[in-house]
Write a protein that holds these residues in place. Structure first.
Motif, PDB file in Angstrom:
ATOM      1  N   CYS A 186       0.900  -0.989  -0.097  1.00 52.85           N
ATOM      2  CA  CYS A 186      -0.148   0.179  -0.445  1.00 52.85           C
ATOM      3  C   CYS A 186       0.783   1.166   0.097  1.00 52.85           C
ATOM      4  O   CYS A 186       2.138   1.693  -0.080  1.00 52.85           O
ATOM      5  CB  CYS A 186      -1.171  -0.120   0.538  1.00 52.85           C
ATOM      6  SG  CYS A 186      -0.194   0.407   2.704  1.00 52.85           S
ATOM      7  N   ALA A 245       3.312  -0.826   3.653  1.00 56.40           N
ATOM      8  CA  ALA A 245       2.993  -1.962   4.402  1.00 56.40           C
ATOM      9  C   ALA A 245       2.331  -3.318   2.814  1.00 56.40           C
ATOM     10  O   ALA A 245       2.228  -3.148   1.970  1.00 56.40           O
ATOM     11  CB  ALA A 245       1.847  -2.215   4.815  1.00 56.40           C
ATOM     12  N   HIS A 253       0.360  -5.510   2.261  1.00 52.05           N
ATOM     13  CA  HIS A 253      -0.820  -6.298   2.891  1.00 52.05           C
ATOM     14  C   HIS A 253      -1.451  -7.332   2.229  1.00 52.05           C
ATOM     15  O   HIS A 253      -0.820  -7.944   0.981  1.00 52.05           O
ATOM     16  CB  HIS A 253      -1.961  -5.160   2.565  1.00 52.05           C
ATOM     17  CG  HIS A 253      -1.859  -4.243   3.757  1.00 52.05           C
ATOM     18  ND1 HIS A 253      -2.692  -4.046   4.909  1.00 52.05           N
ATOM     19  CD2 HIS A 253      -1.570  -3.291   3.508  1.00 52.05           C
ATOM     20  CE1 HIS A 253      -2.064  -2.873   5.299  1.00 52.05           C
ATOM     21  NE2 HIS A 253      -1.354  -2.234   4.893  1.00 52.05           N
ATOM     22  N   CYS A 259      -3.187  -0.100   9.796  1.00 50.12           N
ATOM     23  CA  CYS A 259      -2.255   0.572   8.989  1.00 50.12           C
ATOM     24  C   CYS A 259      -2.875   1.649   8.466  1.00 50.12           C
ATOM     25  O   CYS A 259      -4.333   1.704   8.321  1.00 50.12           O
ATOM     26  CB  CYS A 259      -1.695   0.096   7.158  1.00 50.12           C
ATOM     27  SG  CYS A 259      -0.810   0.524   6.382  1.00 50.12           S
ATOM     28  N   CYS A 299      -3.307   3.033   6.184  1.00 47.27           N
ATOM     29  CA  CYS A 299      -4.215   3.331   4.346  1.00 47.27           C
ATOM     30  C   CYS A 299      -5.561   2.686   4.714  1.00 47.27           C
ATOM     31  O   CYS A 299      -6.347   2.502   3.870  1.00 47.27           O
ATOM     32  CB  CYS A 299      -3.995   2.161   3.242  1.00 47.27           C
ATOM     33  SG  CYS A 299      -3.459   0.359   3.747  1.00 47.27           S
TER      34      CYS A 299
HETATM   35 ZN   LIG Z   1      -1.818  -0.037   4.360  1.00 41.99          ZN
END
Ligand SMILES: [Zn+2]
Length: 406
Positions: A228, A232, A234, A288, A290
């Motif tokens: 992202c 991170a 994911h 996170c 995002c």
């Molecule tokens: Zn993220």
């Protein structure tokens, strides 16, 4: 809830798919004693490789015979050939979340012009056009080819590139050395296939000045994790279920490091249940920014790719070996099961092979030498070694296909 579904799916597979049925028999495990998903054994790549014909769900065998399935016989970054079969709709399903995230995070849609790089499978096509995509054969990642690739980027104006880090390394260095102007059409680059180092990420960012995301996956199950904008990786929850296990197959607690084990939620033709892919990593569940709540994968022991060094001192992507063996395998109907190449000196190359038919050795060796000369323009001292089964290069690493000892 998810665990119940996984348990049901795994039960179906372990009752019906011969390779899995036999695996339980070999381990003397009675399926009726398995009460939760984690009770199903971890299955290693070598088990499925040894029984490839028995990995298909019985209800798809007719489709397979009638040529209705999609198959890819590629070695990816492992040097081991496995033919993964899909039905078309499952395959598209495996990619839905990736496309949703590309759109959400980076504004990239299927109709955006894309340039990708491929390892040669058959024939001599160095460039392929598919709808709004242009594919460049990795054999072209040499001085002449790179000039051509840069011209293609200027003319075709792709909006995004799908690259392996080693290809990006060669491409970006060529662009810097030759002071080439890159059109600002490229607004996103996606990496996959190899470990992405900070150096290559920075280099690519400096050259293309665009968004960059890393994608982690395997030929067997497609995408496993995707980066992202907050950096991170994911897990792609709709495509796979990921676990981290220790060397005897117990789930590692918390954020501990261990072997990455993956279960495909989409491929019903050729199921992968608790399949150990050979990489190590750990899972984090922290929040996170995002907004994606899926666990975050951190890879700990994939390795950056080495380069082949030519006698002229140039660095060449080791994907040339994937190309050469793909082409040979295409002619010989998949006789090569695994390959591993080592450059032991500036003029010495060692090739380790596990192949089905011994009588193919002459053809393999002659073709390999010829094609290597065509690509590198130098003659090497090449030694061939034949193994009689799948072989391990290094227990700590994913199965790899090339290493430089220079
Ligand atoms: Zn993220």
């Amino acid at each position: 809830m998810e665990k119940e579904k996984l348990f049901e799916m795994a039960g179906e597979v372990y009752r019906n798919v011969p390779a899995y049925v036999n695996y339980l028999l070999d381990k003397s495990v009675d399926i009726n004693e398995i009460t939760e998903f984690e009770d199903f054994p971890i299955i290693d790549k070598s088990v499925l490789l040894a029984n490839q014909h028995a990995c298909i769900s019985p209800e798809y065998i007719m489709d397979s015979i009638n040529g209705k399935l999609w198959g890819s016989r590629t070695s990816g970054s492992t040097g081991r050939y496995i033919e993964v079969l899909w039905n078309k709709s499952d395959y598209f399903k495996s990619l839905i979340e990736l496309w949703m995230r590309r759109a959400e995070y980076y504004g990239i849609y299927p109709d955006n012009r894309m340039m990708f790089f491929f390892a040669r499978v058959s024939g001599d096509d160095m460039i392929i056009y598919e709808q709004n995509n242009i594919g460049i054969c990795k054999d072209m990642l040499n001085a002449d080819g790179l000039e051509y690739i840069c011209r293609q980027i200027s003319e075709y104006k792709p909006e995004w590139l799908m690259l392996q880090p080693s290809s990006a390394d060669l491409l970006c260095n060529y662009i810097i050395e030759h002071n080439i102007d890159i059109p600002d059409s490229v607004r996103y680059i996606e990496f996959s296939g190899e470990l992405l180092t900070d150096r290559v990420r920075r280099l690519t960012k400096d050259v293309f000045r665009c968004s960059i995301a890393n994608q982690y996956g395997t030929n067997e199950v497609e995408t496993i994790a995707y980066e992202c904008p907050h950096g991170a990786m994911h897990i792609m929850n709709s495509n796979v279920y990921v676990e981290i296990v220790d060397d005897i197959g117990r789930n590692v607690s918390g954020t501990g490091e261990g072997n990455i084990v993956v279960t495909s939620k989409t491929n019903k033709v050729m199921p992968f249940i608790r399949y150990k892919i050979g990489d190590k990593g750990c899972l984090n569940v922290h929040k996170c920014d995002c907004g994606n709540k899926a666990p975050i994968l951190e890879l700990t022991s994939a390795r950056p790719s080495d380069f082949v060094i030519t006698k002229g001192g140039d660095r060449v992507s080791p994907y040339i070996f994937v190309s050469i063996f793909n082409a040979i395998n295409n002619t010989l109907d998949g006789t090569i099961k695994q390959f591993y190449v080592e450059q032991s000196d500036i003029d010495k190359i060692k090739v380790y092979l596990y192949a089905d038919e011994e009588e193919d050795a002459d053809y393999i060796q002659t073709t390999f030498k010829e094609q290597l000369y065509n690509i590198l323009k130098y003659r090497y001292m090449i030694e061939f070694y034949y193994e009689d089964d799948y072989f391990h290069i290094d227990d700590n690493l994913k199965y790899i296909y090339f290493r430089s000892r220079i």
